[in-house]
Design a protein around this motif. Sequence first.
Motif, mmCIF file in Angstrom:
data_model
loop_
_atom_site.group_PDB
_atom_site.id
_atom_site.type_symbol
_atom_site.label_atom_id
_atom_site.label_comp_id
_atom_site.label_asym_id
_atom_site.label_seq_id
_atom_site.Cartn_x
_atom_site.Cartn_y
_atom_site.Cartn_z
ATOM 1 N N GLU A 1 7.597 3.442 12.905
ATOM 2 C CA GLU A 1 7.949 3.667 14.185
ATOM 3 C C GLU A 1 6.823 4.615 15.366
ATOM 4 O OE1 GLU A 1 10.691 3.211 15.194
ATOM 5 O OE2 GLU A 1 11.496 1.900 12.760
ATOM 6 N N PHE A 2 5.978 5.183 14.878
ATOM 7 C CA PHE A 2 5.252 5.095 15.340
ATOM 8 C C PHE A 2 3.687 4.572 15.920
ATOM 9 C CE2 PHE A 2 0.748 6.239 15.518
ATOM 10 C CZ PHE A 2 0.617 7.920 16.949
ATOM 11 N N ILE A 3 3.968 3.432 15.183
ATOM 12 C CA ILE A 3 2.940 2.335 15.568
ATOM 13 C C ILE A 3 3.574 1.402 16.353
ATOM 14 C CG2 ILE A 3 2.145 0.056 14.215
ATOM 15 C CD1 ILE A 3 1.594 2.020 12.081
ATOM 16 N N ALA A 4 4.987 1.163 15.715
ATOM 17 C CA ALA A 4 5.851 0.457 16.890
ATOM 18 C C ALA A 4 6.308 0.696 18.550
ATOM 19 C CB ALA A 4 7.084 0.189 16.423
ATOM 20 N N GLY A 5 5.822 2.041 18.798
ATOM 21 C CA GLY A 5 5.495 2.472 19.722
ATOM 22 C C GLY A 5 7.621 3.171 20.038
ATOM 23 N N SER A 6 8.668 3.032 19.149
ATOM 24 C CA SER A 6 9.625 3.366 19.270
ATOM 25 C C SER A 6 9.726 4.913 20.263
ATOM 26 C CB SER A 6 10.146 2.945 18.357
ATOM 27 O OG SER A 6 10.356 4.061 17.175
ATOM 28 N N GLY A 7 9.248 5.709 19.658
ATOM 29 C CA GLY A 7 9.202 6.780 19.752
ATOM 30 C C GLY A 7 10.065 7.785 18.792
ATOM 31 N N ASP A 8 10.624 7.597 17.847
ATOM 32 C CA ASP A 8 11.221 7.819 16.741
ATOM 33 C C ASP A 8 10.874 8.064 15.592
ATOM 34 O OD1 ASP A 8 13.369 7.375 18.004
ATOM 35 O OD2 ASP A 8 14.403 6.000 17.323
ATOM 36 N N PHE A 9 9.421 8.882 15.582
ATOM 37 C CA PHE A 9 9.588 9.825 14.481
ATOM 38 C C PHE A 9 9.504 11.183 15.119
ATOM 39 C CE2 PHE A 9 6.401 8.286 17.910
ATOM 40 C CZ PHE A 9 5.477 9.419 18.778
ATOM 41 N N ALA A 10 8.694 12.283 13.424
ATOM 42 C CA ALA A 10 9.165 13.847 13.530
ATOM 43 C C ALA A 10 7.898 14.392 12.550
ATOM 44 C CB ALA A 10 9.915 14.114 12.973
ATOM 45 N N GLU B 1 -6.399 4.533 14.139
ATOM 46 C CA GLU B 1 -6.497 3.881 13.933
ATOM 47 C C GLU B 1 -5.363 3.716 12.455
ATOM 48 O OE1 GLU B 1 -10.167 5.039 11.297
ATOM 49 O OE2 GLU B 1 -11.291 4.404 12.822
ATOM 50 N N GLN B 2 -5.523 2.663 11.662
ATOM 51 C CA GLN B 2 -4.070 2.635 10.564
ATOM 52 C C GLN B 2 -4.242 1.611 9.619
ATOM 53 O OE1 GLN B 2 -1.695 -0.348 13.103
ATOM 54 N NE2 GLN B 2 -0.869 -1.421 10.811
ATOM 55 N N HIS B 3 -4.375 1.725 8.427
ATOM 56 C CA HIS B 3 -4.746 1.578 7.280
ATOM 57 C C HIS B 3 -2.916 1.605 6.567
ATOM 58 C CE1 HIS B 3 -8.889 2.349 8.194
ATOM 59 N NE2 HIS B 3 -8.364 4.056 8.663
ATOM 60 N N ILE B 4 -3.253 0.565 5.281
ATOM 61 C CA ILE B 4 -2.721 0.498 4.459
ATOM 62 C C ILE B 4 -2.414 1.284 3.357
ATOM 63 C CG2 ILE B 4 -0.942 -1.237 2.312
ATOM 64 C CD1 ILE B 4 -0.647 -1.766 6.214
ATOM 65 N N LYS B 5 -1.832 1.804 2.353
ATOM 66 C CA LYS B 5 -1.684 3.005 1.223
ATOM 67 C C LYS B 5 -1.578 2.191 0.038
ATOM 68 C CE LYS B 5 1.016 5.534 2.630
ATOM 69 N NZ LYS B 5 1.376 7.377 2.680
ATOM 70 N N THR C 1 2.609 1.567 2.206
ATOM 71 C CA THR C 1 3.579 1.468 3.571
ATOM 72 C C THR C 1 2.267 1.509 4.401
ATOM 73 O OG1 THR C 1 3.423 3.883 2.471
ATOM 74 C CG2 THR C 1 5.655 2.867 1.856
ATOM 75 N N PRO C 2 2.082 2.534 6.201
ATOM 76 C CA PRO C 2 1.337 2.134 6.726
ATOM 77 C C PRO C 2 1.171 3.851 6.544
ATOM 78 C CG PRO C 2 3.232 1.759 7.938
ATOM 79 C CD PRO C 2 3.409 2.104 6.441
ATOM 80 N N VAL C 3 -0.409 3.641 6.666
ATOM 81 C CA VAL C 3 -1.074 5.511 7.442
ATOM 82 C C VAL C 3 -2.101 5.026 8.895
ATOM 83 C CG1 VAL C 3 -2.498 4.976 5.940
ATOM 84 C CG2 VAL C 3 -1.668 7.723 6.796
ATOM 85 N N THR C 4 -1.975 6.066 9.142
ATOM 86 C CA THR C 4 -2.828 5.716 10.611
ATOM 87 C C THR C 4 -3.285 7.350 10.686
ATOM 88 O OG1 THR C 4 -1.185 7.210 11.929
ATOM 89 C CG2 THR C 4 -0.213 5.072 11.769
ATOM 90 N N SER C 5 -4.298 7.336 11.721
ATOM 91 C CA SER C 5 -4.928 8.336 11.598
ATOM 92 C C SER C 5 -4.402 9.697 11.830
ATOM 93 C CB SER C 5 -6.769 8.346 13.104
ATOM 94 O OG SER C 5 -6.001 7.516 13.774
ATOM 95 N N ALA C 6 -2.795 9.370 12.907
ATOM 96 C CA ALA C 6 -2.078 10.626 14.082
ATOM 97 C C ALA C 6 -1.749 10.716 12.352
ATOM 98 C CB ALA C 6 -0.829 9.737 13.909
ATOM 99 N N ASP C 7 -1.201 10.306 11.600
ATOM 100 C CA ASP C 7 -0.962 10.764 9.724
ATOM 101 C C ASP C 7 -1.538 11.818 9.305
ATOM 102 O OD1 ASP C 7 1.776 8.890 8.680
ATOM 103 O OD2 ASP C 7 0.506 7.909 9.699
ATOM 104 N N LEU C 8 -3.501 11.315 9.538
ATOM 105 C CA LEU C 8 -4.179 12.294 8.748
ATOM 106 C C LEU C 8 -4.275 13.004 9.611
ATOM 107 C CD1 LEU C 8 -6.440 9.562 6.708
ATOM 108 C CD2 LEU C 8 -4.315 10.875 6.260
#
Length: 277
Positions: free
Chosen positions: A95-104, A31-35, A39-46
Motif C-alpha cells: 500500500e505504501f508503494i501503491a500510494g493508498s496511505g493504508d500502512f502502519a 528504493e524498492q527490492h524483492i525479498k 514480497t517487497p521491501v523498501t528503504s522506508a521499511d528498513l
Amino acid sequence: MTLNHLIPEVIDIAQASGRLILDIYQNGQFEQHIKSDNTPVTSADLAANQLVVERLSLLTPDIPVLSEEDANISLTERSQWPRYWLIDPLDGTQEFIAGSGDFATIIALIENNKPVMGVVYAPVSGVTYYAAQGQGAHKITADGETCVISTNKHQSPLRALTIAISRRQNVDITKARFDSQYQYDVVELGSASLKACLVAEGGADCYLRLGPTGEWDTAATQCIVEEAGGRIFNTHITPLSYNLRQTLENPNFIVLGDEQLPWTSILTADDRLMTAE
C-alpha cells in the motif's frame, strides 16, 4: 518496567517511526527490492526498522526484538525468550508503494507466547491504537484525544455483517467463505493491522485474511482486538500461536468482533477456500 510505564514510551516510538515513514512517503524518493519470500521491501521499511529496533533496545535492553525485517532467528534461540518485542516497522508495504496511505507501524510485546501489549500507528491518518492486557483498548485521534474502543455486539436475529478485506484480495473468494443466508457489506482497506483495528473499534464485524502473513502482522492487533471485546482465530476457529513453531508464518485467520455469534456456521467448511488464490 510495568506495562503502564511502557505504553507511552512505545506509542512514542511507533509515532516516531510513522513520521519517518510519512516523510519518505510524501517525498516519494525510496528504493524498492524483492525479498527472498517474493514480497517487497523498501528503504522506508528498513529505515523504520532501524529506528524501532534501536529505540526499543535502549528502552528495554534485556528484552530481545524480533522484526519482520530481521526474522532469521531459529526456534531453538527464540524459545528461550520468555518476553520479547515483535514488530512490523511498516505494515502494508504494498500500500505504501501503491500510494493508498493504508500502512502502519506495529509493535507488540509478547510474554509466555501471548501478546500482552500492542500499539498500531497509522501515519497518514495520524491515528494510534493501543492496548495492554487487562486495561482495555484505546484510540488516540489525530487531534490527540484518547477514547476507549470496543467491538460491535449483535442482537438476535443476525441479519447482516460488515466484512473488512484487503484491497488485493478477491472479494468473491472472500464472500464465498461465508454462509449465503446472511447479507454482507464489504470494506476494503490496505494493511492487516488497520483492518483488525477497524473491527476493534466497531467499524466492521470481522476481517478474514486468506493468504500469507507473519506473526508480527497479528500480535499487536490481537491484544487490541481482545481488549476491545473480540478475538482472532484461524479459520478453524482455534487461537493463533506465537513463537511455538519454526515458521513465523500465520495460517489464514479471522478477526471477530462478536465472539458470541455462530461463527462455525457463518463460515463455510469448504477447505478449497482455506488457501488464497
